[in-house]
Design an enzyme around this catalytic site. Structure first.
Site, PDB file in Angstrom:
ATOM      1  N   TYR A   1     -15.159   1.236  -6.786  1.00 44.38           N
ATOM      2  CA  TYR A   1     -16.405   1.964  -6.536  1.00 44.38           C
ATOM      3  C   TYR A   1     -17.324   1.867  -7.752  1.00 44.38           C
ATOM      4  CZ  TYR A   1     -13.500   3.685  -2.791  1.00 44.38           C
ATOM      5  OH  TYR A   1     -12.671   3.728  -1.701  1.00 44.38           O
TER       6      TYR A   1
ATOM      7  N   GLU B   1       7.223  -6.615   1.164  1.00 42.69           N
ATOM      8  CA  GLU B   1       5.997  -6.407   1.957  1.00 42.69           C
ATOM      9  C   GLU B   1       5.028  -7.573   1.748  1.00 42.69           C
ATOM     10  OE1 GLU B   1       4.919  -4.435   4.203  1.00 42.69           O
ATOM     11  OE2 GLU B   1       6.052  -2.563   4.124  1.00 42.69           O
TER      12      GLU B   1
ATOM     13  N   LYS C   1      -2.185  -1.532  -3.895  1.00 43.98           N
ATOM     14  CA  LYS C   1      -3.041  -0.354  -3.827  1.00 43.98           C
ATOM     15  C   LYS C   1      -2.207   0.913  -3.860  1.00 43.98           C
ATOM     16  CE  LYS C   1      -5.979   1.998  -0.621  1.00 43.98           C
ATOM     17  NZ  LYS C   1      -6.357   2.125   0.741  1.00 43.98           N
TER      18      LYS C   1
ATOM     19  N   ARG D   1       1.220  10.159   5.862  1.00 41.29           N
ATOM     20  CA  ARG D   1       1.333   8.730   6.149  1.00 41.29           C
ATOM     21  C   ARG D   1       2.619   8.108   5.598  1.00 41.29           C
ATOM     22  NH1 ARG D   1      -3.795   8.723   7.864  1.00 41.29           N
ATOM     23  NH2 ARG D   1      -5.572   8.690   6.431  1.00 41.29           N
TER      24      ARG D   1
ATOM     25  N   LYS E   1       0.851  -1.184   0.000  1.00 38.03           N
ATOM     26  CA  LYS E   1       0.000   0.000   0.000  1.00 38.03           C
ATOM     27  C   LYS E   1       0.892   1.240   0.000  1.00 38.03           C
ATOM     28  CE  LYS E   1      -3.504   2.420   2.674  1.00 38.03           C
ATOM     29  NZ  LYS E   1      -4.469   2.356   3.760  1.00 38.03           N
TER      30      LYS E   1
HETATM   31  C1  PBG Z   1      -7.052   3.336   5.349  1.00 37.03           C
HETATM   32  C2  PBG Z   1      -7.526   3.267   3.960  1.00 37.03           C
HETATM   33  C3  PBG Z   1      -7.419   4.248   2.986  1.00 37.03           C
HETATM   34  C4  PBG Z   1      -8.023   3.756   1.848  1.00 37.03           C
HETATM   35  C5  PBG Z   1      -8.480   2.492   2.137  1.00 37.03           C
HETATM   36  N1  PBG Z   1      -8.145   2.195   3.453  1.00 37.03           N
HETATM   37  C6  PBG Z   1      -6.911   5.637   3.063  1.00 37.03           C
HETATM   38  C7  PBG Z   1      -5.557   5.946   3.472  1.00 37.03           C
HETATM   39  O1  PBG Z   1      -4.700   5.109   3.675  1.00 37.03           O
HETATM   40  O2  PBG Z   1      -5.347   7.144   3.627  1.00 37.03           O
HETATM   41  C8  PBG Z   1      -8.109   4.491   0.551  1.00 37.03           C
HETATM   42  C9  PBG Z   1      -9.114   3.998  -0.391  1.00 37.03           C
HETATM   43  C10 PBG Z   1      -9.391   4.905  -1.524  1.00 37.03           C
HETATM   44  O3  PBG Z   1      -8.749   5.944  -1.742  1.00 37.03           O
HETATM   45  O4  PBG Z   1     -10.319   4.567  -2.261  1.00 37.03           O
HETATM   46  N2  PBG Z   1      -7.971   2.856   6.242  1.00 37.03           N
END
Ligand code: PBG
Length: 326
Positions: free
Chosen positions: A314, A234, A249, A218, A196
Site C-alpha cells: 500500500y 503449498e 503473505k 479462516r 498464505k
Molecule cells: C482475501 C484476501 C485478504 C487479503 C488479500 N486477499 C484477506 C483475507 O484473507 O482475510 C489481505 C490483504 C491485506 O491484509 O492487506 N481475498
C-alpha cells in the site's frame, strides 16, 4: 590486537557514495504492485480508518490513483472489488458491471502500459465473509472452485493482465488455468497466493472491504503460522497446477519463508506487505514513535533482501517518491 589481525568492514561504510556503490539490495518502483479497493459509484474517496492515506475508490478515482502510481514508476496495480450487495455465493464477483471489471477497462483506456492484476476470491462478495461456498459450518473446497474459475475468466474478459487467486482452496490454480485456457486466455498468467497464512495482520483489510467472517475464522483454509515446510508444499502444488508466479503473505513475519522459497524455486516470488504491516508503521509514525519513512524503506528492503522479486504494498507510491528524492 593490531589492525592487520581483524577485518576492516567499516572501510565500506565511510561515506554515502561507497555505501550506495556496495548496496547488495536495491528497491525499484518497477517491482512494486499497488493494491486498490474499488467500489461502485463515482467520485468516491472513502478513507479507510486504520490505513491512513488509503481510500476506497470508485472507478474514476481508481484511474486517478493508477495515474499517480504510474507517474512515479509504479506500473502495476492489484484490484480488489467491493460490491454493493453481498450474497451467500458471492455472485457479484463474476459480473461485468461490477467495480473491478469496469475499473480494468477504465484504467487500461488511460494507462495502457499499467499491468492490471486482479484478486480472485469470494470473501469480498459473500455475505458470510468466507472465501468460498459455505456448507454447514465449513467451506466447501470443490464447490468453490468453479466460482473462482468463473471470476478469473470474467476478469480476463474485462482485460486483466494477470489474475491472483487468494482463496486458499486446494486446486484453485488448476481450475483457473483450465478455465482461462478454455476461454482463449492461455496467455494470462496466474500469481498464486501460494503460502498464505491465517494472520492477524489482515485486520485492517477486512475493515476496508468489510469481509470479516460472520462466523468462525479462516484457519480451516489458510495456513497456520507454525508451518514452514508446509509452505514449501503449498508452493510446489501451485507450481504443479500451473502458477506462473508464487506469493508469500504476509511478508514481515514470514521473511524466512520468502528466503527459503527463493532458494528452492526458480519462479518469480511476490511478497504481500499486508494491511496490518502498513497500519503499524502508519500508527507508530503518527505518534512520533519512529521515523515513518525510514521504517518503511527498511521494511521494504528487508522483504527484497529476503528474496522477493515483487512487493505488493500500500506504500508503493510513497516509497517510489522517497526513492526518487534520493
Ligand atoms: C482475501 C484476501 C485478504 C487479503 C488479500 N486477499 C484477506 C483475507 O484473507 O482475510 C489481505 C490483504 C491485506 O491484509 O492487506 N481475498
Amino acid at each position: 590486537m593490531t589492525s592487520d589481525q581483524y577485518s576492516h568492514l567499516r572501510r565500506f561504510r565511510r561515506n554515502a557514495t561507497l555505501r550506495n556503490m556496495l548496496a547488495e539490495t536495491r528497491l525499484s518502483p518497477a517491482n512494486f504492485i499497488y493494491p486498490m479497493f474499488v467500489v461502485n459509484g463515482t467520485g468516491i474517496r472513502t478513507p479507510i480508518e486504520p490505513m491512513p492515506g488509503i481510500d476506497q475508490v470508485s472507478v474514476d478515482t481508481a484511474v486517478e490513483e493508477a495515474q499517480k502510481a504510474a507517474e512515479v514508476g509504479v506500473k502495476s496495480v492489484l484490484l480488489f472489488g467491493i460490491p454493493d450487495e453481498k450474497d451467500a455465493s458471492g455472485s457479484r464477483s463474476t459480473s461485468p458491471d461490477e467495480a473491478v471489471q469496469r475499473a480494468i477497462g477504465a484504467i487500461k483506456a488511460v494507462l495502457p502500459e499499467t499491468h492490471i492484476i486482479t484478486d480472485v476470491c469470494l470473501c469480498e462478495y459473500t455475505d458470510h465473509g468466507h472465501c468460498g461456498i459455505v456448507s454447514g459450518d465449513s467451506v466447501d473446497n470443490d464447490a468453490t472452485l468453479p466460482l473462482l474459475a468463473e471470476t478469473a475468466v470474467s476478469h480476463a474478459q474485462a482485460g486483466a493482465d494477470m489474475v491472483a487467486p487468494s482463496a486458499m482452496m486446494d486446486g484453485q490454480v488448476a481450475a483457473i488455468r483450465a478455465a482461462l485456457n478454455e476461454s482463449d486466455f492461455s496467455d494470462v498468467p496466474i500469481m498464486g497466493y501460494s503460502a498464505k497464512y491465517a494472520s492477524a495482520f489482515y485486520g485492517p483489510f477486512r475493515i476496508a472491504v468489510d469481509s470479516a467472517p460472520r462466523f468462525g475464522d479462516r484457519r480451516s483454509y489458510q495456513m497456520a503460522p507454525t508451518q514452514g515446510r508446509e509452505a514449501m508444499r503449498e508452493i510446489e502444488a501451485d507450481l504443479e497446477e500451473g502458477a506462473d508466479l508464487i506469493m508469500v503473505k504476509p511478508a514481515l513475519a514470514y521473511l524466512d519463508i520468502i528466503k527459503e522459497a527463493s532458494m528452492r524455486f526458480d519462479a518469480p516470488i511476490a511478497a504481500y506487505n499486508v494491511s496490518g504491516e502498513y497500519s503499524m508503521i502508519a500508527a507508530a509514525g503518527k505518534a512520533g514513535w519512529l521515523e515513518r519513512d525510514r521504517a518503511l524503506m527498511e521494511v521494504l528492503t528487508a522483504i527484497k533482501r529476503a528474496g522477493a522479486d515483487l512487493i505488493i504494498t500500500y506504500s508503493a507510491i510513497e516509497a517510489a517518491r522517497i526513492l526518487a528524492s534520493g
